[in-house]
Design a protein around this motif. Structure first.
Motif, PDB file in Angstrom:
ATOM      1  N   GLU A  88       0.813  -1.218   0.000  1.00  0.00           N
ATOM      2  CA  GLU A  88       0.000   0.000   0.000  1.00  0.00           C
ATOM      3  C   GLU A  88       0.845   1.266   0.000  1.00  0.00           C
ATOM      4  O   GLU A  88       0.439   2.301  -0.547  1.00  0.00           O
ATOM      5  CB  GLU A  88      -0.921  -0.020   1.228  1.00  0.00           C
ATOM      6  N   LYS A  89       2.046   1.209   0.575  1.00  0.00           N
ATOM      7  CA  LYS A  89       2.860   2.401   0.787  1.00  0.00           C
ATOM      8  C   LYS A  89       3.117   3.231  -0.470  1.00  0.00           C
ATOM      9  O   LYS A  89       2.934   4.459  -0.452  1.00  0.00           O
ATOM     10  CB  LYS A  89       4.185   2.001   1.440  1.00  0.00           C
ATOM     11  N   PRO A  90       3.520   2.658  -1.610  1.00  0.00           N
ATOM     12  CA  PRO A  90       3.805   3.482  -2.788  1.00  0.00           C
ATOM     13  C   PRO A  90       2.569   4.187  -3.349  1.00  0.00           C
ATOM     14  O   PRO A  90       2.686   5.171  -4.084  1.00  0.00           O
ATOM     15  CB  PRO A  90       4.360   2.479  -3.806  1.00  0.00           C
ATOM     16  N   PHE A  91       1.371   3.672  -3.002  1.00  0.00           N
ATOM     17  CA  PHE A  91       0.137   4.193  -3.590  1.00  0.00           C
ATOM     18  C   PHE A  91      -0.630   5.127  -2.654  1.00  0.00           C
ATOM     19  O   PHE A  91      -1.770   5.492  -2.942  1.00  0.00           O
ATOM     20  CB  PHE A  91      -0.768   3.026  -3.999  1.00  0.00           C
ATOM     21  N   VAL A  92      -0.013   5.525  -1.551  1.00  0.00           N
ATOM     22  CA  VAL A  92      -0.710   6.342  -0.550  1.00  0.00           C
ATOM     23  C   VAL A  92      -1.297   7.607  -1.159  1.00  0.00           C
ATOM     24  O   VAL A  92      -2.433   7.998  -0.860  1.00  0.00           O
ATOM     25  CB  VAL A  92       0.254   6.696   0.606  1.00  0.00           C
ATOM     26  N   ASN A  93      -0.554   8.253  -2.045  1.00  0.00           N
ATOM     27  CA  ASN A  93      -1.017   9.502  -2.654  1.00  0.00           C
ATOM     28  C   ASN A  93      -1.625   9.316  -4.044  1.00  0.00           C
ATOM     29  O   ASN A  93      -2.109  10.272  -4.645  1.00  0.00           O
ATOM     30  CB  ASN A  93       0.152  10.493  -2.763  1.00  0.00           C
ATOM     31  N   ALA A  94      -1.597   8.087  -4.532  1.00  0.00           N
ATOM     32  CA  ALA A  94      -1.998   7.833  -5.927  1.00  0.00           C
ATOM     33  C   ALA A  94      -3.494   7.536  -6.033  1.00  0.00           C
ATOM     34  O   ALA A  94      -3.903   6.464  -6.469  1.00  0.00           O
ATOM     35  CB  ALA A  94      -1.185   6.681  -6.492  1.00  0.00           C
ATOM     36  N   SER A  95      -4.287   8.505  -5.668  1.00  0.00           N
ATOM     37  CA  SER A  95      -5.743   8.300  -5.635  1.00  0.00           C
ATOM     38  C   SER A  95      -6.406   8.498  -6.991  1.00  0.00           C
ATOM     39  O   SER A  95      -7.611   8.285  -7.135  1.00  0.00           O
ATOM     40  CB  SER A  95      -6.374   9.251  -4.617  1.00  0.00           C
ATOM     41  N   HIS A  96      -5.634   8.923  -8.008  1.00  0.00           N
ATOM     42  CA  HIS A  96      -6.219   9.200  -9.319  1.00  0.00           C
ATOM     43  C   HIS A  96      -5.840   8.156 -10.372  1.00  0.00           C
ATOM     44  O   HIS A  96      -6.177   8.326 -11.547  1.00  0.00           O
ATOM     45  CB  HIS A  96      -5.793  10.583  -9.813  1.00  0.00           C
ATOM     46  N   LEU A  97      -5.177   7.103  -9.975  1.00  0.00           N
ATOM     47  CA  LEU A  97      -4.721   6.111 -10.942  1.00  0.00           C
ATOM     48  C   LEU A  97      -5.879   5.505 -11.726  1.00  0.00           C
ATOM     49  O   LEU A  97      -6.862   5.038 -11.157  1.00  0.00           O
ATOM     50  CB  LEU A  97      -3.947   4.998 -10.237  1.00  0.00           C
ATOM     51  N   ARG A  98      -5.720   5.501 -13.064  1.00  0.00           N
ATOM     52  CA  ARG A  98      -6.688   4.849 -13.954  1.00  0.00           C
ATOM     53  C   ARG A  98      -6.105   3.580 -14.591  1.00  0.00           C
ATOM     54  O   ARG A  98      -6.835   2.691 -14.956  1.00  0.00           O
ATOM     55  CB  ARG A  98      -7.074   5.802 -15.085  1.00  0.00           C
ATOM     56  N   TRP A  99      -4.797   3.548 -14.737  1.00  0.00           N
ATOM     57  CA  TRP A  99      -4.154   2.530 -15.578  1.00  0.00           C
ATOM     58  C   TRP A  99      -2.860   2.086 -14.906  1.00  0.00           C
ATOM     59  O   TRP A  99      -2.012   2.912 -14.592  1.00  0.00           O
ATOM     60  CB  TRP A  99      -3.869   3.177 -16.931  1.00  0.00           C
ATOM     61  N   ILE A 100      -2.704   0.780 -14.684  1.00  0.00           N
ATOM     62  CA  ILE A 100      -1.447   0.237 -14.157  1.00  0.00           C
ATOM     63  C   ILE A 100      -1.017  -0.941 -15.024  1.00  0.00           C
ATOM     64  O   ILE A 100      -1.767  -1.897 -15.206  1.00  0.00           O
ATOM     65  CB  ILE A 100      -1.584  -0.250 -12.700  1.00  0.00           C
ATOM     66  N   ASN A 101       0.194  -0.854 -15.540  1.00  0.00           N
ATOM     67  CA  ASN A 101       0.769  -1.956 -16.299  1.00  0.00           C
ATOM     68  C   ASN A 101       1.903  -2.580 -15.492  1.00  0.00           C
ATOM     69  O   ASN A 101       2.957  -1.983 -15.314  1.00  0.00           O
ATOM     70  CB  ASN A 101       1.294  -1.456 -17.653  1.00  0.00           C
ATOM     71  N   LEU A 102       1.658  -3.793 -15.002  1.00  0.00           N
ATOM     72  CA  LEU A 102       2.639  -4.552 -14.216  1.00  0.00           C
ATOM     73  C   LEU A 102       3.020  -5.849 -14.911  1.00  0.00           C
ATOM     74  O   LEU A 102       3.458  -6.810 -14.264  1.00  0.00           O
ATOM     75  CB  LEU A 102       2.081  -4.834 -12.827  1.00  0.00           C
ATOM     76  N   ASN A 103       2.873  -5.899 -16.224  1.00  0.00           N
ATOM     77  CA  ASN A 103       3.234  -7.100 -16.971  1.00  0.00           C
ATOM     78  C   ASN A 103       4.717  -7.432 -16.814  1.00  0.00           C
ATOM     79  O   ASN A 103       5.556  -6.559 -16.633  1.00  0.00           O
ATOM     80  CB  ASN A 103       2.934  -6.906 -18.462  1.00  0.00           C
ATOM     81  N   LYS A 104       5.024  -8.709 -16.890  1.00  0.00           N
ATOM     82  CA  LYS A 104       6.404  -9.214 -16.895  1.00  0.00           C
ATOM     83  C   LYS A 104       7.184  -8.773 -15.659  1.00  0.00           C
ATOM     84  O   LYS A 104       8.212  -8.105 -15.749  1.00  0.00           O
ATOM     85  CB  LYS A 104       7.110  -8.790 -18.189  1.00  0.00           C
ATOM     86  N   ASN A 105       6.641  -9.136 -14.511  1.00  0.00           N
ATOM     87  CA  ASN A 105       7.339  -8.979 -13.243  1.00  0.00           C
ATOM     88  C   ASN A 105       7.362 -10.333 -12.543  1.00  0.00           C
ATOM     89  O   ASN A 105       7.215 -11.379 -13.196  1.00  0.00           O
ATOM     90  CB  ASN A 105       6.673  -7.891 -12.405  1.00  0.00           C
TER      91      ASN A 105
END
Length: 352
Positions: A88-105
């Motif tokens: 949760e920590k990296p996203f504390v301020n990211a309240s407007h995110l519409r799109w996350i690409n986490l492919n190939k991790n």
């Protein structure tokens, strides 16, 4: 109806690019005086394009963890890294995110902090392809529109995981480890607006239960399906594109009118065990039957509308709409029988 179908598909596949271009156009006129402010907020590991300040590019950086995400970010690119956890920590301020690409991790289910995804209230697009997930992550953001989980190790779908995802239009689960037992009668319950369902390259032996009624595209290639249940497609009356390539379908496994469905425009049955062409509907436009065991084609038998009736209604009045027919890789010898060409007068291509 066909116009409505194509309009829906156009929206499904092009909305991403249209949205991105619109946002870029808005910020192309951004005051350069603000650029330094955006740059100072940008994580050192990432790139923040001044002309697109709502995007954060952290892809191909060898990251093992997600950096703090600035509040202004809508589009987050983290593909091709070594990320193992979502906290949760990296996203504390990211309240407007519409799109996350986490492919190939290297993300596993145990590496996803409980509730981290569901707290992203505005998230619409979630890409988690080519990771190490063993089940569909849960809970998910209720506003999600696309969920892409291809090429993981998913063998389990938690009960009720999709029950609140009424806005989801695309669900991609292809190339996982799903068995028939993973798809229960209520697995897809709640997906009232789903348009594309991809379960290709799994280990299914049966047609999946209770496909959402509004599904337009159903992809089931590369499974081991042998039988189409009677009246199976009655429950999905809008299905338009159906792919069943690379399965184990035989003539005995298809009901007499199994594919005689007026909504289906594109039917793909390549690389199966068919010895004859199954009955089709006059509305069908593309038929793929290559690499089966078909020895001959009888135009009179396979024609969905009698040739005499076609003559009564004129050249275009009641003519089958088939435009593309693929029959190569069978035991058929050319030329194509004349009665086939007489029946399917709109044919533009025949591959034999």
């Amino acid at each position: 109806m066909i116009l409505k179908v194509y309009t829906s598909l156009l929206l499904l596949f092009l909305v991403n690019s249209v949205w991105s271009r619109t946002v870029r156009q808005v910020y192309d006129d951004l005051d350069p005086d603000h650029w330094s402010h955006y740059t100072s907020e940008c994580p050192q590991e990432c790139f923040c394009p001044p002309s697109f300040p709502n995007a954060l590019y952290c892809d191909n950086k060898g990251l093992k963890e997600i950096p703090p995400i600035p509040a202004r970010i809508w589009y987050l690119y983290l593909q091709n890294n070594q990320i193992e956890t979502l906290s949760e920590k990296p996203f504390v301020n990211a309240s407007h995110l519409r799109w996350i690409n986490l492919n190939k991790n290297k993300i596993t289910n145990s590496g996803i902090e409980n509730g981290v995804l569901s707290k992203l209230k505005r998230l619409l697009y979630l890409f988690l392809e080519d990771n190490e997930l063993e089940e569909v992550p849960s809970p998910l953001p209720v506003g999600l529109e696309q969920l892409r989980l291809a090429r993981n190790k998913i063998s389990r779908i938690p009960e009720g995981v999709f029950s609140h995802l009424e806005n989801l239009t695309m669900l991609d689960l292809h190339q996982n480890n799903l068995l028939d037992s993973a798809l229960q009668s209520d697995t897809f319950q709640g997906l009232n607006n789903l348009m594309q369902l991809n379960i290709a390259k799994n280990s299914l032996k049966k047609m999946p239960l209770s496909i959402p009624a509004n599904t337009l595209q159903l992809f089931l290639d590369n499974n081991s399906i042998e039988v189409i249940p009677e009246n199976y497609f009655t429950a999905i009356p809008k299905v338009t594109f159906l792919r069943l390539n690379y399965n184990k379908l035989s003539d005995d496994g298809i009901p007499p009118n199994g594919f005689n469905v007026s909504s289906i425009l594109d039917l793909q049955l390549s690389h199966n065990q068919l010895t004859k062409i199954p009955p089709i509907n006059a509305h069908l436009e593309h038929l793929h039957l290559d690499h089966n065991k078909i020895k001959s084609v009888n135009g009179t038998q396979i024609c969905p509308v009698s040739i005499a009736l076609q003559e009564d209604y004129g050249y275009y009045g009641n003519v089958p709409r088939l435009r593309y027919l693929r029959l190569d890789g069978n035991e058929i010898q050319p030329p194509i029988p004349l009665d086939v060409m007489i029946c399917f007068r709109l044919l533009q291509a025949v591959v034999i």
